[in-house]
Design a protein around this motif. Structure first.
Motif, PDB file in Angstrom:
ATOM      1  N   TYR A   1      14.024   1.331  -8.930  1.00  0.00           N
ATOM      2  CA  TYR A   1      13.964   0.905  -7.528  1.00  0.00           C
ATOM      3  C   TYR A   1      15.209   1.365  -6.774  1.00  0.00           C
ATOM      4  CZ  TYR A   1      13.354  -1.977  -3.389  1.00  0.00           C
ATOM      5  OH  TYR A   1      13.205  -2.392  -2.097  1.00  0.00           O
ATOM      6  N   ASN A   2      16.382   1.221  -7.388  1.00  0.00           N
ATOM      7  CA  ASN A   2      17.611   1.654  -6.732  1.00  0.00           C
ATOM      8  C   ASN A   2      17.592   3.155  -6.453  1.00  0.00           C
ATOM      9  OD1 ASN A   2      18.679  -0.913  -6.753  1.00  0.00           O
ATOM     10  ND2 ASN A   2      19.810  -0.639  -8.654  1.00  0.00           N
ATOM     11  N   SER A   3      17.042   3.918  -7.399  1.00  0.00           N
ATOM     12  CA  SER A   3      16.945   5.362  -7.219  1.00  0.00           C
ATOM     13  C   SER A   3      15.956   5.717  -6.110  1.00  0.00           C
ATOM     14  CB  SER A   3      16.517   6.019  -8.539  1.00  0.00           C
ATOM     15  OG  SER A   3      16.296   7.394  -8.362  1.00  0.00           O
ATOM     16  N   SER A   4      14.832   5.020  -6.066  1.00  0.00           N
ATOM     17  CA  SER A   4      13.799   5.317  -5.078  1.00  0.00           C
ATOM     18  C   SER A   4      14.211   4.918  -3.670  1.00  0.00           C
ATOM     19  CB  SER A   4      12.491   4.603  -5.453  1.00  0.00           C
ATOM     20  OG  SER A   4      12.029   5.045  -6.710  1.00  0.00           O
ATOM     21  N   ILE A   5      14.873   3.772  -3.540  1.00  0.00           N
ATOM     22  CA  ILE A   5      15.284   3.317  -2.213  1.00  0.00           C
ATOM     23  C   ILE A   5      16.335   4.253  -1.623  1.00  0.00           C
ATOM     24  CG2 ILE A   5      17.213   1.772  -2.835  1.00  0.00           C
ATOM     25  CD1 ILE A   5      16.114  -0.242  -0.858  1.00  0.00           C
ATOM     26  N   HIS A   6      17.101   4.911  -2.502  1.00  0.00           N
ATOM     27  CA  HIS A   6      18.083   5.894  -2.036  1.00  0.00           C
ATOM     28  C   HIS A   6      17.375   7.106  -1.434  1.00  0.00           C
ATOM     29  CE1 HIS A   6      21.700   8.334  -1.892  1.00  0.00           C
ATOM     30  NE2 HIS A   6      21.075   9.271  -2.601  1.00  0.00           N
ATOM     31  N   ARG A   7      16.210   7.472  -1.980  1.00  0.00           N
ATOM     32  CA  ARG A   7      15.485   8.648  -1.503  1.00  0.00           C
ATOM     33  C   ARG A   7      14.608   8.350  -0.291  1.00  0.00           C
ATOM     34  NH1 ARG A   7      15.175  12.903  -5.255  1.00  0.00           N
ATOM     35  NH2 ARG A   7      16.217  12.458  -7.230  1.00  0.00           N
ATOM     36  N   LEU A   8      14.004   7.150  -0.245  1.00  0.00           N
ATOM     37  CA  LEU A   8      13.047   6.829   0.807  1.00  0.00           C
ATOM     38  C   LEU A   8      13.657   6.089   1.984  1.00  0.00           C
ATOM     39  CD1 LEU A   8       9.979   5.636  -1.314  1.00  0.00           C
ATOM     40  CD2 LEU A   8      10.406   7.908  -0.365  1.00  0.00           C
ATOM     41  N   GLY A   9      14.742   5.349   1.737  1.00  0.00           N
ATOM     42  CA  GLY A   9      15.305   4.506   2.781  1.00  0.00           C
ATOM     43  C   GLY A   9      14.721   3.108   2.698  1.00  0.00           C
ATOM     44  N   PRO A  10      15.391   2.126   3.290  1.00  0.00           N
ATOM     45  CA  PRO A  10      14.949   0.728   3.174  1.00  0.00           C
ATOM     46  C   PRO A  10      13.620   0.442   3.851  1.00  0.00           C
ATOM     47  CG  PRO A  10      16.765   0.939   4.739  1.00  0.00           C
ATOM     48  CD  PRO A  10      16.640   2.258   4.050  1.00  0.00           C
ATOM     49  N   GLY A  11      13.332   1.136   4.963  1.00  0.00           N
ATOM     50  CA  GLY A  11      12.098   0.859   5.700  1.00  0.00           C
ATOM     51  C   GLY A  11      10.859   1.210   4.910  1.00  0.00           C
ATOM     52  N   GLN A  12      10.787   2.457   4.412  1.00  0.00           N
ATOM     53  CA  GLN A  12       9.624   2.874   3.635  1.00  0.00           C
ATOM     54  C   GLN A  12       9.529   2.118   2.322  1.00  0.00           C
ATOM     55  OE1 GLN A  12       8.533   7.074   3.347  1.00  0.00           O
ATOM     56  NE2 GLN A  12      10.055   7.561   4.902  1.00  0.00           N
ATOM     57  N   SER A  13      10.667   1.813   1.721  1.00  0.00           N
ATOM     58  CA  SER A  13      10.654   1.094   0.447  1.00  0.00           C
ATOM     59  C   SER A  13      10.076  -0.307   0.611  1.00  0.00           C
ATOM     60  CB  SER A  13      12.076   0.997  -0.120  1.00  0.00           C
ATOM     61  OG  SER A  13      12.615   2.284  -0.335  1.00  0.00           O
ATOM     62  N   ALA A  14      10.349  -0.932   1.748  1.00  0.00           N
ATOM     63  CA  ALA A  14       9.857  -2.287   1.987  1.00  0.00           C
ATOM     64  C   ALA A  14       8.338  -2.342   2.028  1.00  0.00           C
ATOM     65  CB  ALA A  14      10.431  -2.823   3.299  1.00  0.00           C
ATOM     66  N   ILE A  15       7.700  -1.238   2.456  1.00  0.00           N
ATOM     67  CA  ILE A  15       6.240  -1.211   2.500  1.00  0.00           C
ATOM     68  C   ILE A  15       5.669  -1.389   1.094  1.00  0.00           C
ATOM     69  CG2 ILE A  15       4.226   0.185   3.120  1.00  0.00           C
ATOM     70  CD1 ILE A  15       5.954   1.606   5.182  1.00  0.00           C
ATOM     71  N   PHE A  16       6.300  -0.767   0.107  1.00  0.00           N
ATOM     72  CA  PHE A  16       5.799  -0.839  -1.263  1.00  0.00           C
ATOM     73  C   PHE A  16       5.913  -2.242  -1.840  1.00  0.00           C
ATOM     74  CE2 PHE A  16       6.535   3.667  -0.752  1.00  0.00           C
ATOM     75  CZ  PHE A  16       5.468   4.248  -1.426  1.00  0.00           C
ATOM     76  N   ILE A  17       6.870  -3.041  -1.341  1.00  0.00           N
ATOM     77  CA  ILE A  17       7.036  -4.404  -1.847  1.00  0.00           C
ATOM     78  C   ILE A  17       5.777  -5.230  -1.606  1.00  0.00           C
ATOM     79  CG2 ILE A  17       8.376  -6.539  -1.537  1.00  0.00           C
ATOM     80  CD1 ILE A  17      10.825  -4.844  -1.109  1.00  0.00           C
ATOM     81  N   ASN A  18       4.991  -4.840  -0.583  1.00  0.00           N
ATOM     82  CA  ASN A  18       3.724  -5.532  -0.333  1.00  0.00           C
ATOM     83  C   ASN A  18       2.780  -5.452  -1.527  1.00  0.00           C
ATOM     84  OD1 ASN A  18       4.410  -6.180   2.339  1.00  0.00           O
ATOM     85  ND2 ASN A  18       3.684  -4.221   3.089  1.00  0.00           N
ATOM     86  N   LEU A  19       2.938  -4.418  -2.361  1.00  0.00           N
ATOM     87  CA  LEU A  19       2.041  -4.244  -3.498  1.00  0.00           C
ATOM     88  C   LEU A  19       2.349  -5.222  -4.634  1.00  0.00           C
ATOM     89  CD1 LEU A  19       1.984  -0.334  -3.703  1.00  0.00           C
ATOM     90  CD2 LEU A  19       0.220  -1.833  -2.754  1.00  0.00           C
ATOM     91  N   THR A  20       3.585  -5.741  -4.685  1.00  0.00           N
ATOM     92  CA  THR A  20       3.969  -6.634  -5.784  1.00  0.00           C
ATOM     93  C   THR A  20       3.101  -7.894  -5.839  1.00  0.00           C
ATOM     94  OG1 THR A  20       6.237  -5.812  -5.665  1.00  0.00           O
ATOM     95  CG2 THR A  20       5.887  -7.851  -6.868  1.00  0.00           C
ATOM     96  N   PRO A  21       2.966  -8.649  -4.731  1.00  0.00           N
ATOM     97  CA  PRO A  21       2.087  -9.823  -4.800  1.00  0.00           C
ATOM     98  C   PRO A  21       0.630  -9.460  -5.034  1.00  0.00           C
ATOM     99  CG  PRO A  21       2.884  -9.484  -2.551  1.00  0.00           C
ATOM    100  CD  PRO A  21       3.673  -8.585  -3.436  1.00  0.00           C
TER     101      PRO A  21
END
Length: 311
Positions: free
Chosen positions: A234-254
């Motif tokens: 996650y730390n590696s991916s958020i560095h590449r995508l940025g916090p905004g795009q990464s937050a969209i993926f968090i919707n998939l967790t629930p």
């Protein structure tokens, strides 16, 4: 690494994190919650340590770095993981995952309060939607509190402490490598949780010998794959995508947690929980800034063309 590959990694990671909620629900039936968490996140820290040593990124923190690091340990390791274990023991895995889905919004709200981050009307509306979604989950769509209210409140505490930890982590990672911060959080935090567990659950370690082999397999998968490697990815991916795009993926967790809870634990998914999921997902998309970031990346001509087609 292409962006598509990063997207696939993020989806896989969110699936692992969603199913990890289900795993925790099973594990707390065999070990006292705090004993479980201390051993599990210590294992995660041990998994990350070799990566730091091999990449020669390990160093002793400087004196000025310890206040931010201490805050990250207190809130991100001790507070979050203790509250999470106590909560998942007393509420459903479904509720746990949905409430934790509010983390990006709580982080955005704390950034406004403590970091003086600016907030637009769109982000403000998203934060309100997200908290409304959690209200649906906790109240179970009725005017009365659900039977899991104590567990839900513990999970709310886990959500709030994790969001608070991100403020300290942001400050700590300004001068330290993110993997080192995470490793120190896990190793130090696990020791503190273990000491607390000795007072609250003095017989906790005695139950270890009675655990079936398949539960140990689930324990190692949770600690190594979900917590250790999952945070590193996650730390590696958020560095590449940025916090905004990464937050969209968090919707998939629930979402994955809902499916896992229904399939593996036979938990009943209520209509109020589905409504809460969609409200939280919409809230994260708006409140995290992902919607504004996406709007900025669309060229003006393309945006006007889309509007024409929509008419």
């Amino acid at each position: 690494m292409t962006k598509r590959t990063v997207y696939l990694i993020m989806v896989f990671n969110m699936m692992i994190w969603g199913l990890n909620t289900v795993a925790l629900k099973v594990l707390v039936q065999y070990l006292p919650p705090l004993t479980l968490q201390s051993l599990r996140i210590f294992l995660a820290g041990l998994v990350l340590l070799p990566f730091l040593l091999l990449q020669k990124q390990w160093r002793l923190p400087q004196a000025k770095e310890w206040p931010h690091l201490a805050g990250a340990i207190l809130f991100g390791a001790v507070g979050h993981h203790s509250c999470l274990a106590l909560g998942v023991e007393q509420t459903s895995a479904t509720n746990t995952a949905l409430i934790l889905g509010l983390v990006p919004l709580a982080t955005a709200l704390m950034a406004v309060i403590f970091l003086r981050d600016r907030i637009s009307w769109m982000r403000g509306a998203g934060i309100l939607l997200g908290f409304l979604g959690v209200a649906f989950v906790v109240l179970q769509g009725s005017g009365e509190m659900g039977g899991h209210i104590t567990g839900d409140l513990w999970v709310l505490g886990a959500m709030a402490t994790q969001a608070a930890s991100f403020i300290y982590i942001k400050k700590a990672t300004d001068t330290m490598d993110a993997k080192q911060v995470t490793t120190l959080m896990f190793l130090t935090g696990s020791v503190i949780i273990f000491i607390i567990s000795l007072f609250l659950h003095p017989q906790g370690l005695g139950q270890v010998v009675d655990i079936p082999a398949w539960v140990w397999g689930l324990f190692f998968a949770s600690g190594v794959i979900a917590t250790g490697l999952g945070h590193m990815l996650y730390n590696s991916s958020i560095h590449r995508l940025g916090p905004g795009q990464s937050a969209i993926f968090i919707n998939l967790t629930p979402f994955f947690a809902l499916m896992g809870s229904s399939f593996f634990l036979q938990e009943t998914i209520r209509l109020s929980q589905i409504a809460g999921f969609f409200l939280i997902a919409a809230g994260v998309f708006l409140g995290s800034g992902a919607a504004e970031e996406r709007k900025k990346t669309i060229p003006a001509g393309q945006l006007s063309e889309k509007r024409t087609h929509s008419l």
